[in-house]
Design an enzyme around this catalytic site. Structure first.
Site, PDB file in Angstrom:
ATOM      1  N   PHE A 145      -1.874 -43.855  -9.053  1.00 50.43           N
ATOM      2  CA  PHE A 145      -2.257 -43.379  -7.726  1.00 50.43           C
ATOM      3  C   PHE A 145      -3.634 -42.744  -7.842  1.00 50.43           C
ATOM      4  O   PHE A 145      -3.797 -41.674  -8.439  1.00 50.43           O
ATOM      5  CB  PHE A 145      -1.270 -42.360  -7.151  1.00 50.43           C
ATOM      6  CG  PHE A 145      -1.652 -41.945  -5.753  1.00 50.43           C
ATOM      7  CD1 PHE A 145      -1.297 -42.729  -4.662  1.00 50.43           C
ATOM      8  CD2 PHE A 145      -2.420 -40.810  -5.514  1.00 50.43           C
ATOM      9  CE1 PHE A 145      -1.678 -42.388  -3.371  1.00 50.43           C
ATOM     10  CE2 PHE A 145      -2.807 -40.457  -4.237  1.00 50.43           C
ATOM     11  CZ  PHE A 145      -2.428 -41.250  -3.167  1.00 50.43           C
ATOM     12  N   ASP A 231      -8.838 -39.676 -14.579  1.00 50.39           N
ATOM     13  CA  ASP A 231      -8.662 -39.160 -13.220  1.00 50.39           C
ATOM     14  C   ASP A 231      -7.801 -37.910 -13.309  1.00 50.39           C
ATOM     15  O   ASP A 231      -6.581 -37.977 -13.414  1.00 50.39           O
ATOM     16  CB  ASP A 231      -7.992 -40.216 -12.344  1.00 50.39           C
ATOM     17  CG  ASP A 231      -7.727 -39.718 -10.922  1.00 50.39           C
ATOM     18  OD1 ASP A 231      -7.871 -38.506 -10.664  1.00 50.39           O
ATOM     19  OD2 ASP A 231      -7.342 -40.539 -10.065  1.00 50.39           O
ATOM     20  N   LYS A 272      -9.304 -31.743  -5.620  1.00 48.67           N
ATOM     21  CA  LYS A 272      -8.220 -30.824  -5.259  1.00 48.67           C
ATOM     22  C   LYS A 272      -8.526 -29.376  -5.625  1.00 48.67           C
ATOM     23  O   LYS A 272      -9.294 -28.707  -4.950  1.00 48.67           O
ATOM     24  CB  LYS A 272      -6.905 -31.303  -5.874  1.00 48.67           C
ATOM     25  CG  LYS A 272      -6.409 -32.633  -5.291  1.00 48.67           C
ATOM     26  CD  LYS A 272      -5.016 -32.962  -5.756  1.00 48.67           C
ATOM     27  CE  LYS A 272      -4.566 -34.340  -5.286  1.00 48.67           C
ATOM     28  NZ  LYS A 272      -4.412 -34.472  -3.841  1.00 48.67           N
TER      29      LYS A 272
END
Length: 424
Positions: A145, A231, A272
């Protein structure tokens, strides 16, 4: 006229009528947050065990980050990159030194960060590695994802994210996650420029690879002159008990290249919690021999590197270091998994617990299409704890890293109560 919200029912009805139905949230309408707590419109208090998908590691409305936001918002918020500003340079110096890279390219959202890394890797492949133009391929892991843009869904395993959004972008090879042999075989293909991977697959259900996986990934990529792209949008910024998940079991508050457990990627993608949930900030970090392929006009964003986001991000990262949030995540994560393992051993409704730091998941004894995990999350909500299923039968538990040991045990008591009720 701006409508005033007086009830949860009213707010949900407005979203249902006027908003695109691109999410399926729990039926709770939140209006206030502080630390590890959230309050709904009616004033009910909840423990937050999702942390906005790990975006609020520092806790909701952290006063230090809030003050930095307010101060900068009253001074200068946006200039675009048509001009210099007096915050971007200090931010770039701060974040590159913080994570140990030569250069940073700041963006806004996590998906933009991934898209940026893909573009840099391809350009590096053409201009440095010597791959023929338009033939570069990037290896990715199954069940990944990385976002939902058109390019990213082209190599997604989630058919719900892919179906009827084609045609898809070519240039990607999918291999099994946590499988070095599959990676070695993929890198034998012509024109491979990078391997893009999450150190822990969060959205897939918090799948944690073998302890030596990332080290071997780095070694294999180096042997084939292929970029290792990590990531860490969800796993980074102390979530897994280290500053980065690629730090392995490093016990320092920042990465240290002298630590045997630290595996430095060629490119690092952050988002984030880099801004503590106050403002969209993402970043791609790399050393000069990679980042220098980007030249004026070839990539950018009006808001990327804006003064407001830069100031917020620096403060958010200072909070992580000063409050030793990686240490707290490591300690509380172990306690959480011990408590959850006892439940797994006791109740048949649970199958297993897995995770690292305060990024954990409990697998419910049901199929992916079953409703048990969702129903349990509704019951948790009713008991004052907010969590959400992923992939149908998995509940992800990821509270803000400022949680105390006493609060953690209180939350585990709530989870145990709900599990016991469902076991009946």
């Amino acid at each position: 006229m701006i409508e005033t919200i007086n009830s949860s029912k009213q707010a949900i009805a407005l979203e249902d009528k006027y908003g695109a139905h691109n999410y399926h949230p729990l039926p709770v309408v939140l209006s206030k947050g502080e630390g590890v707590f959230l309050w709904d419109v009616e004033g009910k208090k909840y423990y937050d065990f999702l942390s906005a998908y790990s975006a609020v590691n520092q806790g909701h409305c952290h006063p230090r980050i809030k003050n930095a936001l307010v101060e900068q918002a009253g001074t200068l918020t946006l200039t675009s990159r048509a001009f210099h500003n007096d915050v971007l340079g200090p931010f770039e110096k701060y974040i590159t030194e913080y994570f140990g890279f030569d250069k940073v390219l700041p963006m806004n959202t996590g998906a933009e960060g991934v898209e940026t890394a893909i573009k840099i890797a391809r350009k590096w492949g053409y201009e440095v590695k010597g791959v023929d133009e338009n033939k570069a391929t990037i290896v990715v892991a199954e069940n990944n994802f990385h976002g939902r843009t058109s390019t990213i869904i082209s190599f997604s395993s989630d058919e719900n994210a892919r179906k009827n959004f084609g045609p898809y972008t070519p240039g990607f090879i999918k291999i099994p996650y946590d499988n070095i042999k599959a990676l070695e075989e993929a890198l034998e293909e012509e024109n491979v420029v990078a391997f893009l991977v999450e150190p822990i697959q969060g959205e897939a259900g918090v799948y944690t690879p073998a302890d030596d996986y990332l080290r071997k990934v780095s070694e294999v990529c180096k042997s084939k002159n292929v970029l290792f792209i990590a990531d860490e949008i969800q796993t980074g910024i102390a979530r897994t008990g280290s500053l980065l998940a690629v730090c392995g079991n490093c016990t320092c508050e920042g990465h240290c290249e002298k630590q045997d457990t630290y595996t430095k990627p060629d490119m690092l993608i952050l988002g984030k919690a880099i801004s503590g949930g106050f403002y969209p900030v993402s970043a791609v970090l790399a050393d000069d021999h990679i980042m220098n392929v980007i030249r004026p006009g070839q990539h950018g964003s009006t808001f990327g590197g804006n003064p407001l986001g830069a100031k917020v991000a620096m403060t958010a990262l200072e909070v992580v270091r000063d409050e030793k949030l990686a240490l707290n995540a490591r300690k509380l994560g172990k306690l959480f998994r011990i408590r959850m393992q006892k439940l797994v051993d006791t109740y048949k409704i649970l199958k297993l617990v897995r995770g690292k730091g305060l990024l954990n998941a409990v697998v419910v004894n049901d199929t992916e299409k079953g409703s048990t995990a969702w129903d349990m999350c509704i019951a948790l909500k009713d008991n004052g704890l907010l969590a959400k299923p992923t992939h149908g039968n998995i509940i992800r538990f990821a509270p803000p890293l400022v949680m105390t040991e006493e609060q953690l045990h209180e939350c585990c008591d709530i989870i145990e109560k709900v599990v016991r009720e469902f076991e009946k």
